[in-house]
Motif scaffolding. Structure first.
Motif, PDB file in Angstrom:
ATOM      1  N   TRP A   1      26.748 -33.813 -12.057  1.00 55.91           N
ATOM      2  CA  TRP A   1      28.081 -34.300 -11.913  1.00 55.91           C
ATOM      3  C   TRP A   1      27.012 -35.956 -13.234  1.00 55.91           C
ATOM      4  N   CYS A   2      26.161 -36.064 -12.534  1.00 53.16           N
ATOM      5  CA  CYS A   2      25.062 -36.816 -13.374  1.00 53.16           C
ATOM      6  C   CYS A   2      24.605 -36.960 -14.207  1.00 53.16           C
ATOM      7  N   GLY A   3      24.389 -35.208 -14.932  1.00 52.11           N
ATOM      8  CA  GLY A   3      24.347 -35.035 -16.205  1.00 52.11           C
ATOM      9  C   GLY A   3      25.978 -34.761 -16.817  1.00 52.11           C
ATOM     10  N   LEU A   4      26.699 -35.014 -16.089  1.00 51.66           N
ATOM     11  CA  LEU A   4      28.116 -35.282 -17.099  1.00 51.66           C
ATOM     12  C   LEU A   4      28.451 -36.688 -17.228  1.00 51.66           C
ATOM     13  N   GLN A   5      27.985 -37.711 -16.002  1.00 50.61           N
ATOM     14  CA  GLN A   5      28.466 -38.765 -16.472  1.00 50.61           C
ATOM     15  C   GLN A   5      27.351 -39.911 -17.741  1.00 50.61           C
ATOM     16  N   PHE A   6      25.759 -38.714 -17.840  1.00 47.75           N
ATOM     17  CA  PHE A   6      24.850 -39.098 -18.590  1.00 47.75           C
ATOM     18  C   PHE A   6      25.585 -39.167 -19.906  1.00 47.75           C
ATOM     19  N   ALA A   7      25.588 -37.613 -20.537  1.00 47.76           N
ATOM     20  CA  ALA A   7      26.421 -38.171 -21.250  1.00 47.76           C
ATOM     21  C   ALA A   7      28.005 -38.018 -21.889  1.00 47.76           C
ATOM     22  N   LYS A   8      28.730 -39.065 -20.661  1.00 46.30           N
ATOM     23  CA  LYS A   8      30.265 -39.863 -21.153  1.00 46.30           C
ATOM     24  C   LYS A   8      29.510 -41.106 -21.345  1.00 46.30           C
ATOM     25  N   THR A   9      28.738 -41.769 -20.859  1.00 43.76           N
ATOM     26  CA  THR A   9      27.991 -42.536 -20.812  1.00 43.76           C
ATOM     27  C   THR A   9      27.173 -42.878 -22.421  1.00 43.76           C
ATOM     28  N   PHE A  10      26.277 -42.199 -22.950  1.00 48.04           N
ATOM     29  CA  PHE A  10      25.676 -42.028 -23.843  1.00 48.04           C
ATOM     30  C   PHE A  10      25.960 -41.640 -25.520  1.00 48.04           C
ATOM     31  N   LYS A  11      27.721 -40.583 -24.422  1.00 44.34           N
ATOM     32  CA  LYS A  11      28.745 -40.500 -26.173  1.00 44.34           C
ATOM     33  C   LYS A  11      27.464 -39.590 -26.561  1.00 44.34           C
ATOM     34  N   ASN A  12      27.491 -38.034 -26.030  1.00 44.24           N
ATOM     35  CA  ASN A  12      26.641 -37.272 -26.626  1.00 44.24           C
ATOM     36  C   ASN A  12      28.012 -35.697 -26.405  1.00 44.24           C
ATOM     37  N   GLY A  13      28.815 -35.379 -27.156  1.00 48.82           N
ATOM     38  CA  GLY A  13      29.910 -35.505 -27.299  1.00 48.82           C
ATOM     39  C   GLY A  13      29.564 -33.262 -27.599  1.00 48.82           C
ATOM     40  N   GLY A  14      28.382 -33.010 -27.391  1.00 51.98           N
ATOM     41  CA  GLY A  14      27.783 -31.866 -27.475  1.00 51.98           C
ATOM     42  C   GLY A  14      27.785 -31.897 -26.521  1.00 51.98           C
ATOM     43  N   GLN A  15      27.832 -32.181 -25.164  1.00 52.18           N
ATOM     44  CA  GLN A  15      26.898 -32.030 -23.796  1.00 52.18           C
ATOM     45  C   GLN A  15      28.018 -31.822 -22.475  1.00 52.18           C
ATOM     46  N   ILE A  16      29.168 -32.844 -23.189  1.00 50.89           N
ATOM     47  CA  ILE A  16      30.154 -33.644 -22.709  1.00 50.89           C
ATOM     48  C   ILE A  16      31.633 -31.933 -22.339  1.00 50.89           C
ATOM     49  N   GLY A  17      31.415 -31.474 -23.362  1.00 51.71           N
ATOM     50  CA  GLY A  17      32.298 -30.390 -23.558  1.00 51.71           C
ATOM     51  C   GLY A  17      31.555 -29.257 -22.540  1.00 51.71           C
ATOM     52  N   ALA A  18      30.293 -29.382 -22.729  1.00 49.04           N
ATOM     53  CA  ALA A  18      29.539 -27.839 -21.987  1.00 49.04           C
ATOM     54  C   ALA A  18      29.678 -28.758 -20.370  1.00 49.04           C
ATOM     55  N   MET A  19      29.131 -29.623 -20.047  1.00 46.47           N
ATOM     56  CA  MET A  19      29.502 -30.295 -18.822  1.00 46.47           C
ATOM     57  C   MET A  19      30.351 -30.763 -17.716  1.00 46.47           C
TER      58      MET A  19
END
Length: 189
Positions: free
Chosen positions: A109-127
């Motif tokens: 969940w924290c990893g998903l919040q990190f991906a959303k905050t810093f706009k990491n598109g590739g990571q968001i889909g996986a997370m």
């Protein structure tokens, strides 16, 4: 001179004349020093990671965003570590051995919040595929306790670092700098 169109009104306020010297209250000075320490904490505190052989495996992208995440957390008035710091702390632990499900949920969940905050598109889909949408009350309590613990440890480390820096920069009273020490041991003949 009297002006027929001007009237002076008396509202009954009795004010003392302002003194020329303004003394700043102690609480204001403390607030200033607290602000400076908070700012130093965000910018220069060490990053706390789980002690492991894997502690150097935290990606540069996560480490580079910790300062900004600290500032965002500070601006929100939270006296705890950022979610990005939680990811950096927990990542080496995830490489050690499997974690209990509540900690795995917290980490993803924290990893998903990190991906959303810093706009990491590739990571968001996986997370989105693996991270829970929300944390249970128990998981939120565990996360809050971890964030406060990381926050306290990093501030403690900053205070120790500052104390060590001030003791190094100040020569002890028994030492007196000698000219030879300043310019080397050159002898004149």
């Amino acid at each position: 001179m009297e002006h027929p169109n001007m009237h002076q009104l008396d509202f009954g306020f009795e004010l003392e004349p302002e003194t020329t010297q303004k003394q700043t209250p102690k609480h204001f000075k403390k607030a200033q020093s607290d602000f400076v320490f908070e700012f130093m904490d965000c910018l220069s505190s060490p990053i706390i990671v789980y002690p492991s052989a894997w502690q150097d495996a935290v990606p540069k992208q996560v480490l580079d965003n910790i300062t900004l995440a600290r500032l965002l957390t500070q601006m929100q008035g939270e006296k705890m570590a950022s979610l990005t710091e939680v990811v950096a702390y927990m990542m080496p632990r995830t490489f050690e051995s499997p974690m209990p499900s509540e900690w795995a949920n917290i980490y993803t969940w924290c990893g998903l919040q990190f991906a959303k905050t810093f706009k990491n598109g590739g990571q968001i889909g996986a997370m989105l595929e693996i991270a829970p949408e929300t944390l249970s009350d128990y998981e939120q309590a565990l996360l809050k306790r971890l964030r406060v613990w990381i926050y306290d440890k990093r501030r403690e480390a900053l205070k120790q670092k500052m104390k060590a820096d001030t003791s190094i920069s100040k020569p002890s009273s028994t030492e007196s700098p000698r000219q030879e020490g300043l310019f080397g041991n050159s002898k004149t003949t």
